[in-house]
Design a protein around this motif. Structure first.
Motif, PDB file in Angstrom:
ATOM      1  N   GLU A 183      55.723  47.270  32.248  1.00 21.65           N
ATOM      2  CA  GLU A 183      55.171  47.082  33.431  1.00 21.65           C
ATOM      3  C   GLU A 183      53.714  47.296  33.584  1.00 21.65           C
ATOM      4  N   VAL A 184      52.918  47.474  32.518  1.00 22.04           N
ATOM      5  CA  VAL A 184      51.529  47.899  32.402  1.00 22.04           C
ATOM      6  C   VAL A 184      50.727  46.651  31.931  1.00 22.04           C
ATOM      7  N   PHE A 185      49.664  46.332  32.745  1.00 25.29           N
ATOM      8  CA  PHE A 185      48.814  45.480  32.310  1.00 25.29           C
ATOM      9  C   PHE A 185      47.193  46.061  32.153  1.00 25.29           C
ATOM     10  N   GLN A 186      46.639  45.755  31.023  1.00 23.94           N
ATOM     11  CA  GLN A 186      45.434  46.165  30.867  1.00 23.94           C
ATOM     12  C   GLN A 186      44.332  45.019  31.399  1.00 23.94           C
ATOM     13  N   ILE A 187      43.483  45.209  32.332  1.00 21.68           N
ATOM     14  CA  ILE A 187      42.570  44.411  32.604  1.00 21.68           C
ATOM     15  C   ILE A 187      41.153  44.617  32.617  1.00 21.68           C
ATOM     16  N   MET A 188      40.441  43.747  31.945  1.00 23.29           N
ATOM     17  CA  MET A 188      39.125  44.218  31.626  1.00 23.29           C
ATOM     18  C   MET A 188      37.979  43.089  32.123  1.00 23.29           C
ATOM     19  N   VAL A 189      37.083  43.498  32.859  1.00 23.30           N
ATOM     20  CA  VAL A 189      35.925  42.542  33.398  1.00 23.30           C
ATOM     21  C   VAL A 189      34.667  43.334  33.029  1.00 23.30           C
ATOM     22  N   MET A 190      33.787  42.222  33.231  1.00 25.25           N
ATOM     23  CA  MET A 190      32.284  42.639  33.097  1.00 25.25           C
ATOM     24  C   MET A 190      31.910  43.794  33.895  1.00 25.25           C
ATOM     25  N   ARG A 191      31.252  44.769  33.714  1.00 27.07           N
ATOM     26  CA  ARG A 191      31.163  45.966  34.422  1.00 27.07           C
ATOM     27  C   ARG A 191      30.730  45.766  35.838  1.00 27.07           C
ATOM     28  N   SER A 192      29.709  44.580  36.052  1.00 23.46           N
ATOM     29  CA  SER A 192      29.086  44.468  37.315  1.00 23.46           C
ATOM     30  C   SER A 192      30.212  43.912  38.410  1.00 23.46           C
ATOM     31  N   MET A 193      31.322  43.459  37.650  1.00 26.20           N
ATOM     32  CA  MET A 193      32.503  43.025  38.356  1.00 26.20           C
ATOM     33  C   MET A 193      33.553  44.058  38.920  1.00 26.20           C
ATOM     34  N   ALA A 194      33.193  45.340  38.551  1.00 27.75           N
ATOM     35  CA  ALA A 194      34.298  46.241  38.780  1.00 27.75           C
ATOM     36  C   ALA A 194      35.009  46.189  40.260  1.00 27.75           C
ATOM     37  N   LYS A 195      33.745  46.464  41.015  1.00 28.94           N
ATOM     38  CA  LYS A 195      34.434  46.447  42.585  1.00 28.94           C
ATOM     39  C   LYS A 195      34.880  45.359  42.935  1.00 28.94           C
ATOM     40  N   THR A 196      34.729  44.072  42.777  1.00 31.44           N
ATOM     41  CA  THR A 196      35.231  42.815  43.041  1.00 31.44           C
ATOM     42  C   THR A 196      36.671  42.646  42.554  1.00 31.44           C
ATOM     43  N   LEU A 197      37.093  43.244  41.436  1.00 27.00           N
ATOM     44  CA  LEU A 197      38.041  43.276  40.698  1.00 27.00           C
ATOM     45  C   LEU A 197      39.117  44.293  41.471  1.00 27.00           C
ATOM     46  N   VAL A 198      38.647  45.396  41.907  1.00 25.67           N
ATOM     47  CA  VAL A 198      39.490  46.255  42.553  1.00 25.67           C
ATOM     48  C   VAL A 198      39.798  45.574  44.027  1.00 25.67           C
ATOM     49  N   ASP A 199      38.756  44.906  44.666  1.00 25.52           N
ATOM     50  CA  ASP A 199      39.009  44.106  45.786  1.00 25.52           C
ATOM     51  C   ASP A 199      40.068  43.340  45.929  1.00 25.52           C
ATOM     52  N   GLU A 200      39.817  42.437  44.803  1.00 23.54           N
ATOM     53  CA  GLU A 200      41.128  41.292  44.857  1.00 23.54           C
ATOM     54  C   GLU A 200      42.125  41.712  44.528  1.00 23.54           C
ATOM     55  N   LEU A 201      42.427  42.844  43.565  1.00 24.91           N
ATOM     56  CA  LEU A 201      43.864  43.473  43.316  1.00 24.91           C
ATOM     57  C   LEU A 201      44.173  44.078  44.468  1.00 24.91           C
ATOM     58  N   GLN A 202      43.496  44.841  45.132  1.00 23.34           N
ATOM     59  CA  GLN A 202      43.885  45.684  46.296  1.00 23.34           C
ATOM     60  C   GLN A 202      44.388  44.679  47.463  1.00 23.34           C
ATOM     61  N   ASN A 203      43.799  43.490  47.753  1.00 23.68           N
ATOM     62  CA  ASN A 203      44.168  42.748  48.635  1.00 23.68           C
ATOM     63  C   ASN A 203      45.641  42.113  48.396  1.00 23.68           C
ATOM     64  N   ALA A 204      45.489  41.425  47.019  1.00 22.80           N
ATOM     65  CA  ALA A 204      47.000  40.948  46.501  1.00 22.80           C
ATOM     66  C   ALA A 204      48.214  42.105  46.818  1.00 22.80           C
ATOM     67  N   MET A 205      47.826  43.175  46.404  1.00 28.02           N
ATOM     68  CA  MET A 205      48.816  44.372  46.392  1.00 28.02           C
ATOM     69  C   MET A 205      49.342  44.539  47.728  1.00 28.02           C
ATOM     70  N   ARG A 206      48.610  44.626  48.731  1.00 23.48           N
ATOM     71  CA  ARG A 206      48.838  44.786  50.230  1.00 23.48           C
ATOM     72  C   ARG A 206      49.671  43.698  50.483  1.00 23.48           C
ATOM     73  N   LEU A 207      49.239  42.337  50.246  1.00 21.79           N
ATOM     74  CA  LEU A 207      49.842  41.218  50.622  1.00 21.79           C
ATOM     75  C   LEU A 207      51.346  41.166  50.019  1.00 21.79           C
ATOM     76  N   VAL A 208      51.589  41.403  48.595  1.00 19.94           N
ATOM     77  CA  VAL A 208      52.860  41.470  48.008  1.00 19.94           C
ATOM     78  C   VAL A 208      53.790  42.660  48.493  1.00 19.94           C
ATOM     79  N   ALA A 209      53.124  43.799  49.082  1.00 25.19           N
ATOM     80  CA  ALA A 209      54.085  44.832  49.652  1.00 25.19           C
ATOM     81  C   ALA A 209      54.480  44.579  50.923  1.00 25.19           C
ATOM     82  N   ALA A 210      53.656  43.710  51.535  1.00 26.52           N
ATOM     83  CA  ALA A 210      53.964  43.404  52.963  1.00 26.52           C
ATOM     84  C   ALA A 210      55.157  42.442  53.029  1.00 26.52           C
ATOM     85  N   ARG A 211      55.313  41.887  52.025  1.00 23.08           N
ATOM     86  CA  ARG A 211      56.677  40.612  51.936  1.00 23.08           C
ATOM     87  C   ARG A 211      58.108  41.267  52.258  1.00 23.08           C
TER      88      ARG A 211
END
Lengths: 196, 90
Positions: A168-196
């Motif tokens: 149940e572990v995924f390694q996700i790599m993005v260009m370094r400049s996109m690190a914050k956006t990646l966390v943001d996108e994941l965090q949003n989706a995590m909250r939406l999935v948890a709220a279901r």
């Protein structure tokens, strides 16, 4: 690895002393934990992109096998384990993560150090697949995407490399400049999935 | 619309960049003359039916693909790696 440079003037010597401090791309952003899912920064490791020269695929693969114990991966495959991984990274490209590349590899391939270029995190937990289902146009469920498989695709508008490194572990790599956006996108989706 | 990348498998259109006709694979010789070069640079067919274009799997493996498709039915007929070449089949 990314370094912050601090300079101090030492009065007695009169010269500047440079102190290098490692700084993660996810400094202050991770870990994030929501019910059923969490994201953590992967430990910083050296990363080298390996692209075989024309017609050198076979000797390169043999050299990699003898030097690192891993043959050049087929499309969509990742080999190795924690600390020494070889991840398929696109057409005629693989990323060596962990070990310093053997000098002989340069005979058959362009070897480029990219350790600072990529931000690497791990998404893990029982709901990780559900989170990715909201973000990625590829089927990431275990039946279609098993341990040792890797994809280059999009996570929202981000270009990513994703590898299943555990059940149940995924390694996700993005260009370094996109690190914050990646966390943001994941965090949003995590909250939406948890709220279901 | 989905394109089956020879390396990555079937992927959504959003991952691809569209270049246009596959003329880049049929570059004339340097001494082919002005007519051939004019044709290569400026003249394009606009078929209702089967056409061949170049696409790049931009967000995936990065490979340039030679895609044969039908502009009327939107059916994708064949996809190969452009690096393997391919002149005019028709």
């Amino acid at each position: 690895m990314w370094f912050v440079i601090r300079c101090f003037m030492i009065l007695t010597g009169g010269g500047a002393v440079v102190e290098l401090m490692e700084k993660s791309a996810f400094e202050g952003l991770l870990p994030v934990e929501v019910v059923g899912c969490r994201i953590i920064a992967a430990p910083p490791e050296p990363m080298h992109l390996i692209s075989p020269y024309k017609g050198q695929e076979k000797p390169l693969s043999a050299a990699m096998k003898s030097a690192h114990g891993m043959a050049f991966p087929a499309a969509g495959r990742a080999t190795g384990k924690e600390g020494a991984r070889l991840v398929w990274f696109g057409l005629d490209q693989a990323m060596l993560i962990g070990p310093a590349p053997d000098a002989r590899l340069s005979e058959f391939a362009a070897v480029v150090e990219q350790s600072d270029g990529w931000a690497v995190l791990r998404l893990q937990g029982a709901l990780a697949e559900d989170v990715l289902a909201r973000l990625v146009p590829v089927d990431m469920r275990a039946a279609r995407f098993k341990r040792g498989q890797t994809v280059r695709t999009q996570l929202q508008h981000l270009q990513v490399s994703m590898t299943r490194v555990g059940g149940e572990v995924f390694q996700i790599m993005v260009m370094r400049s996109m690190a914050k956006t990646l966390v943001d996108e994941l965090q949003n989706a995590m909250r939406l999935v948890a709220a279901r | 619309m989905r394109i089956k990348c020879p390396l990555c498998g079937e992927r959504d259109l959003r991952e691809f960049y569209y270049q246009g006709a596959d003329v880049a694979l049929m570059r004339p010789a340097p001494d082919a003359g002005p007519a051939a070069w004019d044709d290569y640079l400026y003249t394009r067919d606009n078929p209702a039916g089967v056409t061949r274009d170049l696409w790049q799997h931009e967000y995936g493996c990065g490979a340039w693909l030679l895609v044969q498709r039908n502009t009327v039915t939107h059916e994708i007929l064949n996809v190969t790696l452009a690096k393997n070449g391919g002149g005019h089949a028709d």
